[in-house]
Design an enzyme around this catalytic site. Structure first.
Site, short mmCIF file in Angstrom:
data_model
loop_
_atom_site.label_atom_id
_atom_site.label_comp_id
_atom_site.label_asym_id
_atom_site.label_seq_id
_atom_site.Cartn_x
_atom_site.Cartn_y
_atom_site.Cartn_z
N LYS A 33 14.46 7.51 3.28
CA LYS A 33 14.15 6.37 2.40
C LYS A 33 13.14 6.82 1.35
CE LYS A 33 11.33 2.70 3.50
NZ LYS A 33 10.52 2.27 2.36
N ASP A 60 14.69 2.45 -1.95
CA ASP A 60 14.09 1.16 -1.58
C ASP A 60 13.19 0.67 -2.73
OD1 ASP A 60 12.99 -0.98 -0.13
OD2 ASP A 60 11.55 0.30 0.92
N LEU A 61 13.82 0.16 -3.80
CA LEU A 61 13.05 -0.28 -4.98
C LEU A 61 12.93 -1.79 -5.05
CD1 LEU A 61 14.28 2.27 -7.68
CD2 LEU A 61 12.28 2.39 -6.19
N LYS A 62 13.62 -2.51 -4.19
CA LYS A 62 13.48 -3.98 -4.07
C LYS A 62 13.52 -4.67 -5.43
CE LYS A 62 10.69 -3.83 0.20
NZ LYS A 62 10.40 -2.42 0.41
N ASP A 65 14.72 -9.67 -10.49
CA ASP A 65 14.62 -10.13 -11.88
C ASP A 65 15.86 -10.99 -12.13
OD1 ASP A 65 14.11 -10.28 -14.72
OD2 ASP A 65 13.05 -8.36 -14.57
N THR A 124 8.17 -8.69 5.85
CA THR A 124 7.54 -8.90 7.16
C THR A 124 6.02 -8.98 7.04
OG1 THR A 124 7.69 -6.52 7.52
CG2 THR A 124 9.35 -7.88 8.58
N ARG A 215 5.47 6.71 9.68
CA ARG A 215 4.34 7.44 10.27
C ARG A 215 4.58 8.02 11.65
NH1 ARG A 215 0.55 2.75 8.12
NH2 ARG A 215 2.58 1.76 8.42
O1 C5P Z 1 5.12 4.25 8.59
P1 C5P Z 1 6.01 3.10 8.96
O2 C5P Z 1 7.00 3.44 10.05
O3 C5P Z 1 5.24 1.84 9.25
O4 C5P Z 1 6.86 2.87 7.64
C1 C5P Z 1 7.74 1.81 7.50
C2 C5P Z 1 8.40 1.86 6.17
O5 C5P Z 1 9.14 0.67 6.02
C3 C5P Z 1 7.46 1.91 4.98
O6 C5P Z 1 8.13 2.65 3.95
C4 C5P Z 1 7.31 0.47 4.57
O7 C5P Z 1 7.07 0.31 3.19
C5 C5P Z 1 8.67 -0.07 4.91
N1 C5P Z 1 8.71 -1.49 5.15
C6 C5P Z 1 7.98 -2.14 6.14
N2 C5P Z 1 8.09 -3.48 6.32
C7 C5P Z 1 8.89 -4.17 5.53
C8 C5P Z 1 9.64 -3.54 4.54
C9 C5P Z 1 9.51 -2.18 4.38
O8 C5P Z 1 7.24 -1.50 6.88
N3 C5P Z 1 9.03 -5.45 5.73
#
Ligand code: C5P
Length: 239
Positions: A33, A60-62, A65, A124, A215
């Site tokens: 991603k 993932d640019l969401k 517009d 979320t 992470r």
């Molecule tokens: O490091 P981690 O596993 O928390 O990363 C989750 C990824 O999912 C990040 O790129 C974060 O921006 C993305 N994300 C999220 N919750 C969302 C939408 C996207 O954690 N609701």
């Protein structure tokens, strides 16, 4: 062996850092991603490099517009070759339909493989208090399902949602709908800033088709072992 249901989030600050991680993970990961953080620094270059390395890329640019702007924005991104891309469902039915239709037509015209188009439902990070501040009265859970159905009616391939909502979306939208869930923590991983987390197997058991993990892989002492553990856990999921 890689499993394309696992999407590793490249939330890093440079191409070099991203490619170093991708090389370290080697054949164990086939799906990445790229979000705003990396894309706004690297532009399309990082997507092209990942595609040249044979990886699938969720861009993932969401986008959010008016319909025409989102649709043309997606057409501009199409030559990069990403395999999945997203818009905000709260842009509404007409915006999502314009996006899906234009993307389908442009891919056919240019003979580029059409990326899957998915919609972000409710972030979320939005809690009950934020929700009330926004003037919303329907429950977040019901609203997520409403947006997922709207996205499906508009011709989108799926949604991004929390693993907690995956079951209700699967029930409402049927078997062929993609449900991509972030907020995944294998047993024993730190929570970081995530609150409503699920393990890889419970997300899959609830109906997720893909899990996004950042992470817990990037900061692991042995990232390949972390990936292998996640894949093993997903394979054991009861569906
Ligand atoms: O490091 P981690 O596993 O928390 O990363 C989750 C990824 O999912 C990040 O790129 C974060 O921006 C993305 N994300 C999220 N919750 C969302 C939408 C996207 O954690 N609701």
């Amino acid at each position: 062996m890689a499993d394309s249901r696992l999407i590793v989030a490249l939330d890093v600050k440079s191409d070099d850092e991203a490619i170093a991680l991708v090389e370290k993970l080697g054949d164990s990961v086939c799906h990445y991603k790229v979000g705003m953080e990396l894309f706004y620094r690297s532009g399309g270059n990082i997507v092209r490099r990942l595609r040249d390395m044979g990886k699938e890329v969720f861009l993932d640019l969401k986008l959010h517009d008016i319909g025409n702007t989102v649709a043309e924005g997606l057409v501009s991104l199409l030559p990069l070759g990403m395999t999945m891309v997203n818009v905000h469902a709260s842009g509404g039915y007409a915006m999502m339909k314009a996006a899906a239709d234009r993307l389908r037509d442009a891919a056919a015209d240019t003979q580029v493989e059409r990326p899957k188009l998915i919609a972000v439902t409710v972030l979320t990070s939005i809690g009950t208090r934020d929700w009330i501040e926004l003037g919303e009265t329907e429950s977040i859970a019901n609203h997520v399902v409403r947006l997922a159905k709207l996205a499906q009616d508009a011709g989108l391939d799926g949604v991004v949602a929390s693993p907690y909502e995956a079951g209700a979306i699967r029930e409402a939208c049927g078997d062929d709908f993609l449900i991509v869930t972030p907020g995944i923590r294998p047993v024993g991983s730190p929570l970081d800033d995530q609150n409503r987390i699920a393990t890889p197997d419970s997300a899959i058991a609830n109906g997720a088709t893909h899990i996004v993990v950042g992470r817990p892989v990037r900061t692991a002492a042995d990232p390949v072992a972390a990936v292998e553990n996640i894949i093993r856990t997903m394979e054991g999921a009861k569906k």
